[in-house]
Scaffold this active site. Structure first.
Site, short mmCIF file in Angstrom:
data_model
loop_
_atom_site.label_atom_id
_atom_site.label_comp_id
_atom_site.label_asym_id
_atom_site.label_seq_id
_atom_site.Cartn_x
_atom_site.Cartn_y
_atom_site.Cartn_z
N THR A 76 4.22 -10.24 8.81
CA THR A 76 2.99 -9.62 9.29
C THR A 76 3.22 -8.72 10.51
O THR A 76 4.18 -8.90 11.26
CB THR A 76 1.94 -10.70 9.63
OG1 THR A 76 0.68 -10.08 9.83
CG2 THR A 76 2.34 -11.48 10.87
N GLN B 265 -0.86 -13.34 15.46
CA GLN B 265 -0.01 -12.84 14.37
C GLN B 265 1.44 -13.26 14.55
O GLN B 265 2.16 -13.48 13.58
CB GLN B 265 -0.14 -11.33 14.27
CG GLN B 265 -1.53 -10.85 13.89
CD GLN B 265 -2.05 -11.52 12.63
OE1 GLN B 265 -1.51 -11.35 11.54
NE2 GLN B 265 -3.11 -12.30 12.76
N HIS C 89 2.83 -16.48 12.79
CA HIS C 89 3.10 -16.53 11.35
C HIS C 89 4.57 -16.79 11.05
O HIS C 89 4.91 -17.58 10.18
CB HIS C 89 2.71 -15.20 10.70
CG HIS C 89 1.28 -15.12 10.27
ND1 HIS C 89 0.79 -15.78 9.18
CD2 HIS C 89 0.24 -14.43 10.79
CE1 HIS C 89 -0.50 -15.51 9.04
NE2 HIS C 89 -0.87 -14.70 10.01
N GLU D 277 0.28 -2.78 9.47
CA GLU D 277 -0.50 -3.59 8.54
C GLU D 277 -1.90 -3.81 9.11
O GLU D 277 -2.90 -3.56 8.45
CB GLU D 277 0.21 -4.92 8.32
CG GLU D 277 -0.56 -5.89 7.43
CD GLU D 277 0.05 -7.28 7.41
OE1 GLU D 277 -0.23 -8.01 6.46
OE2 GLU D 277 0.80 -7.63 8.35
N HIS D 278 -1.97 -4.30 10.34
CA HIS D 278 -3.23 -4.54 11.03
C HIS D 278 -3.28 -3.66 12.28
O HIS D 278 -2.35 -3.70 13.09
CB HIS D 278 -3.37 -5.99 11.48
CG HIS D 278 -3.18 -7.01 10.40
ND1 HIS D 278 -2.03 -7.77 10.28
CD2 HIS D 278 -4.00 -7.39 9.39
CE1 HIS D 278 -2.16 -8.58 9.25
NE2 HIS D 278 -3.34 -8.37 8.68
N ASP E 45 -8.50 -12.06 8.19
CA ASP E 45 -7.68 -13.04 7.48
C ASP E 45 -8.52 -13.99 6.65
O ASP E 45 -8.05 -14.53 5.65
CB ASP E 45 -6.86 -13.85 8.49
CG ASP E 45 -5.66 -13.08 9.02
OD1 ASP E 45 -5.27 -12.08 8.40
OD2 ASP E 45 -5.13 -13.49 10.08
N GLU F 196 6.17 27.76 -23.00
CA GLU F 196 7.06 26.65 -22.67
C GLU F 196 8.09 26.39 -23.76
O GLU F 196 8.81 25.40 -23.71
CB GLU F 196 6.23 25.39 -22.41
CG GLU F 196 5.34 25.52 -21.18
CD GLU F 196 4.59 24.24 -20.84
OE1 GLU F 196 4.65 23.28 -21.63
OE2 GLU F 196 3.94 24.20 -19.78
N HIS G 247 3.94 22.29 -30.50
CA HIS G 247 2.70 21.91 -29.84
C HIS G 247 1.54 22.78 -30.32
O HIS G 247 0.44 22.28 -30.62
CB HIS G 247 2.83 22.07 -28.32
CG HIS G 247 3.58 20.95 -27.65
ND1 HIS G 247 4.86 20.61 -27.99
CD2 HIS G 247 3.21 20.10 -26.65
CE1 HIS G 247 5.26 19.60 -27.24
NE2 HIS G 247 4.27 19.27 -26.41
#
Length: 447
Positions: A241, A263, A266, A332-333, A364, A418, A423
């Protein structure tokens, strides 16, 4: 404790800001190598590899890897009523917020008889990883399973590490959360091996491979997702985290300190960063962190994270530089403790928490937002987990004869340009004479 990176008095380019970002790069590189080996071993040896990993990493053996039905009922019966109420409220809020992420089908008529429909199809089967090593996360069951269910995924399988203190069972709080959500396919397996098992399937366990693997974890889990990407879809690599706080001298240093510590607890590889133009705030936050962190239950883990190379206080000249640094970091945060916050300026972050009363802990658990978010700078290009993780945009094209005829010449022109004449012929053939219609009536493309 927290080291200082002083960027004051320097005009830094975007590349120089990125180079100044504190990262635990060596740890991630080591995880990539180790995880790739584990993923390959599980793909080759299946259950035997998973059992060897359980004994090595989790200290358990002989346990049922696929969780028996009775374990769910026992876990829910034993769940603390307050925890159950909190989980049920989290489920309710995340379900509401996730429903807003499912786009409605859109039908566009480009011309008479020319219709393109945009629709979003759920994957058939999702695999959810729920960590259970240093901490246990029933909240992650909610954050992964609810968006999948809202998206319309028919089958969800959960993997979580076996717990030695519960005789090799998945932690009962995780099983209880699964039961509250109606999920009865759970496997006691953890780490990179679990990611590989979900991606490849394990025949002896009755585990069929999934279409998408999601969920947070440590650096090894994130690295394993990279190893299986392409075999299955994965959400962003949500590794260890990260929190980055941008603050000015009006901010409360005590609140910043507790948020950084929240944090850091963690994982030893967690990142905690403060960016500010206020030297006095930086000093106050450092003092608060040192005083508070030793009092927490997970002090050893938090101290290791806060003193690691991935954590720092970054001093800058002004808010503009702080904003540029944050966008280079792409955390992340992101928390904004600013007297006059402008969250729209902070374009690169997994989730943005604005003001003193919106800590990451809110996200969270009960904000309604999702807590599975990209780490390692991936927020510059990747999104957090949502219902969209489990949806595939799909276009349905309906043209009638007249609508195709109206663009036939343009198709032929582009096909010839092309050097792909077949096609064009695939279009003109539809207007040549066929047994089902008179040749004279079908020959005119513009008809």
């Amino acid at each position: 404790m927290l080291r200082t990176i002083d960027l004051r008095g320097r005009a830094l380019s975007a590349a120089e800001l990125l180079a100044a970002v504190p990262r635990a790069g060596a740890a991630r590189e080591a995880a990539l190598t180790a995880a790739a080996d584990i993923v390959a071993d599980v793909a080759a040896r299946g259950e035997q590899s998973l059992r060897e990993q359980a004994e090595r990493f989790d200290g358990v053996s002989g346990h049922p890897i696929r969780v028996p039905a009775a374990h769910f009922d026992e876990a829910l019966a034993a769940l603390d009523p307050d925890v159950r109420a909190a989980l049920e409220e989290s489920i309710r809020r995340v379900r509401i917020a996730s429903a807003a992420q499912v786009p409605a089908p859109v039908v566009t008529e480009l011309a008479p008889g020319a219709v393109v429909e945009q629709r979003w199809q759920p994957v058939g089967r999702a695999g959810v990883y729920v960590p259970g090593g240093k901490a246990v996360y029933p909240s992650s069951v909610v954050m992964n399973v609810v968006p999948a269910q809202v998206a319309g995924v028919a089958q969800v399988a959960i993997a979580s590490p076996p717990q030695r203190e519960f005789d090799g069972r998945v932690h009962p709080d995780i099983l209880a959360a699964a039961r509250l959500l109606g999920v009865d396919e759970v496997y006691a397996m953890g780490g990179a091996g679990a990611i590989s098992a979900l991606a490849h399937g394990v025949e002896t366990l009755g585990l069929e491979h999934v279409d998408v693997v999601s969920g947070p974890g440590n650096n090894f889990v994130a690295a394993a997702k990279r190893a299986v990407a392409g075999i299955v879809g994965v959400d962003a690599e949500a590794g260890a985290t990260e929190i980055l706080i941008v603050a000015d001298d009006a901010a409360d240093p005590g609140l910043i300190a507790v948020d950084l510590i929240s944090q850091a607890e963690h994982d030893e590889q967690a990142s905690a960063v403060l960016v500010t133009a206020s030297a006095s705030l930086a000093t106050a936050v450092r003092d608060e962190v040192e005083a508070r962190v030793v009092l927490t239950r997970n002090a050893d883990r938090a101290v290791a994270a806060l003193t690691g190379p991935q954590s720092a206080i970054v001093l800058v000249d002004d808010l503009a530089t702080a904003t540029a640094f944050s966008n280079a970091y792409a955390p992340e945060h992101l928390e904004l403790h600013l007297a006059d916050p402008h969250p729209a300026d902070f374009t690169d972050a997994g989730a943005v928490f604005v003001g003193a009363y919106a800590p990451v802990s809110l996200g969270d658990y009960l904000a309604g937002s999702n807590h599975v978010l990209p780490t390692g700078g991936q927020a510059r290009y990747a999104a957090g987990l949502s219902a969209a993780t489990f949806l595939r945009p799909q276009q349905v094209i309906r043209y009638d004869r007249e609508a195709l005829a109206a663009v036939a010449d343009e198709i032929v022109a582009l096909a010839d340009a092309e050097a792909l004449p077949a096609h064009g012929e695939a279009v003109t053939a539809r207007f040549a004479g066929r047994p089902s219609e008179p040749a004279s009536a079908a020959a005119d493309v513009s008809a």
